[in-house]
Design an enzyme around this catalytic site. Structure first.
Site, PDB file in Angstrom:
ATOM      1  N   HIS A   1      17.091  20.140  57.220  1.00 50.53           N
ATOM      2  CA  HIS A   1      16.425  21.001  56.236  1.00 50.53           C
ATOM      3  C   HIS A   1      16.508  20.377  54.839  1.00 50.53           C
ATOM      4  O   HIS A   1      15.532  20.321  54.107  1.00 50.53           O
ATOM      5  CB  HIS A   1      17.144  22.367  56.146  1.00 50.53           C
ATOM      6  CG  HIS A   1      17.014  23.257  57.329  1.00 50.53           C
ATOM      7  ND1 HIS A   1      18.109  23.879  57.913  1.00 50.53           N
ATOM      8  CD2 HIS A   1      15.932  23.675  58.033  1.00 50.53           C
ATOM      9  CE1 HIS A   1      17.697  24.639  58.915  1.00 50.53           C
ATOM     10  NE2 HIS A   1      16.389  24.524  59.019  1.00 50.53           N
TER      11      HIS A   1
ATOM     12  N   LYS B   1      17.899  40.012  63.150  1.00 51.42           N
ATOM     13  CA  LYS B   1      18.548  38.819  63.702  1.00 51.42           C
ATOM     14  C   LYS B   1      20.007  38.785  63.261  1.00 51.42           C
ATOM     15  O   LYS B   1      20.309  38.938  62.069  1.00 51.42           O
ATOM     16  CB  LYS B   1      17.808  37.571  63.179  1.00 51.42           C
ATOM     17  CG  LYS B   1      17.894  36.385  64.106  1.00 51.42           C
ATOM     18  CD  LYS B   1      16.840  35.370  63.687  1.00 51.42           C
ATOM     19  CE  LYS B   1      17.246  33.965  64.042  1.00 51.42           C
ATOM     20  NZ  LYS B   1      16.281  32.977  63.535  1.00 51.42           N
TER      21      LYS B   1
ATOM     22  N   ARG C   1       9.985  18.591  64.013  1.00 50.01           N
ATOM     23  CA  ARG C   1      10.964  17.740  64.721  1.00 50.01           C
ATOM     24  C   ARG C   1      10.319  17.219  65.995  1.00 50.01           C
ATOM     25  O   ARG C   1       9.322  16.535  65.959  1.00 50.01           O
ATOM     26  CB  ARG C   1      12.237  18.549  65.016  1.00 50.01           C
ATOM     27  CG  ARG C   1      12.972  19.026  63.779  1.00 50.01           C
ATOM     28  CD  ARG C   1      14.039  20.023  64.115  1.00 50.01           C
ATOM     29  NE  ARG C   1      13.449  21.215  64.728  1.00 50.01           N
ATOM     30  CZ  ARG C   1      14.095  22.303  65.060  1.00 50.01           C
ATOM     31  NH1 ARG C   1      15.392  22.368  64.885  1.00 50.01           N
ATOM     32  NH2 ARG C   1      13.484  23.336  65.581  1.00 50.01           N
TER      33      ARG C   1
ATOM     34  N   SER D   1      19.879  24.713  63.453  1.00 47.03           N
ATOM     35  CA  SER D   1      20.978  25.582  63.002  1.00 47.03           C
ATOM     36  C   SER D   1      21.728  26.148  64.204  1.00 47.03           C
ATOM     37  O   SER D   1      22.961  26.245  64.188  1.00 47.03           O
ATOM     38  CB  SER D   1      20.426  26.738  62.171  1.00 47.03           C
ATOM     39  OG  SER D   1      19.768  26.260  61.043  1.00 47.03           O
TER      40      SER D   1
END
Ligand code: PNS
Length: 160
Positions: free
Chosen positions: A17, A41, A90, A128
């Protein structure tokens, strides 16, 4: 004046990031890092903790601001007068999800464009959630996240 926004959950921010943020800050006049507030979340860090961590990490980038947001990204963009969404791409597996989000944002507001930056090869498989999993099971997360936040991650994980 081109203003862009780099949105995400950043729970926690990874070196991947941070690399995208630094590169986007060189391309755009102003960059906002938008930290999503998502009560649905379960997160490791609160939004305020994430905002503080990122502010500290980008303190040497004068054209970068860090803000939390809830609701639609395009609403934040209109409020901030930002026209471009910057995302890191990615592996190939990111494509479908990112294409869906970029299309939806463009449908919600056709004046907004999403631009992708290819993630550096060394961060291609970094996320993450993999960082949290590695840390939780005692693996080494050095090189995956900024050194400054490793103690925060370990403290959070050990307190859970
Ligand atoms: O790091 P993440 O979790 O992949 O980031 C996702 C994020 C924050 C970019 C995305 O969930 C988002 O923009 N949420 C805000 C809600 C929204 O605008 N949804 C419409 C586009 S699908």
């Amino acid at each position: 004046m081109k203003k862009a926004i780099c949105p995400g959950s950043f729970d926690p921010i990874t070196n991947g990031h941070l690399d995208i943020i630094e590169r986007a800050a060189r391309v755009f006049d102003e960059l906002i890092v938008g930290v999503l507030v998502n009560p649905e979340k379960k997160s490791l860090f609160s939004e305020d903790e994430r905002v503080e961590q990122i502010k500290n990490l980008v303190r040497n980038l004068p054209n970068v601001q860090v803000k939390k947001f809830s609701g639609l990204l395009v609403d934040l963009m209109n409020k901030e007068k930002a026209s471009v969404i910057v995302k890191g791409l990615r592996a190939f597996s990111d494509f479908e999800y990112e294409f869906q989000m970029a299309s939806m944002n463009n449908k919600l507001d056709p004046t907004k464009e999403t631009m992708f930056m290819m993630t550096k090869a060394e961060y291609c498989y970094l996320s993450s959630s993999s960082v949290k999993q590695v840390a939780m099971f005692g693996g080494c997360i050095k090189g995956l996240v900024p050194d400054e936040i490793i103690p925060d991650i370990m403290r959070k994980i050990n307190s859970k």
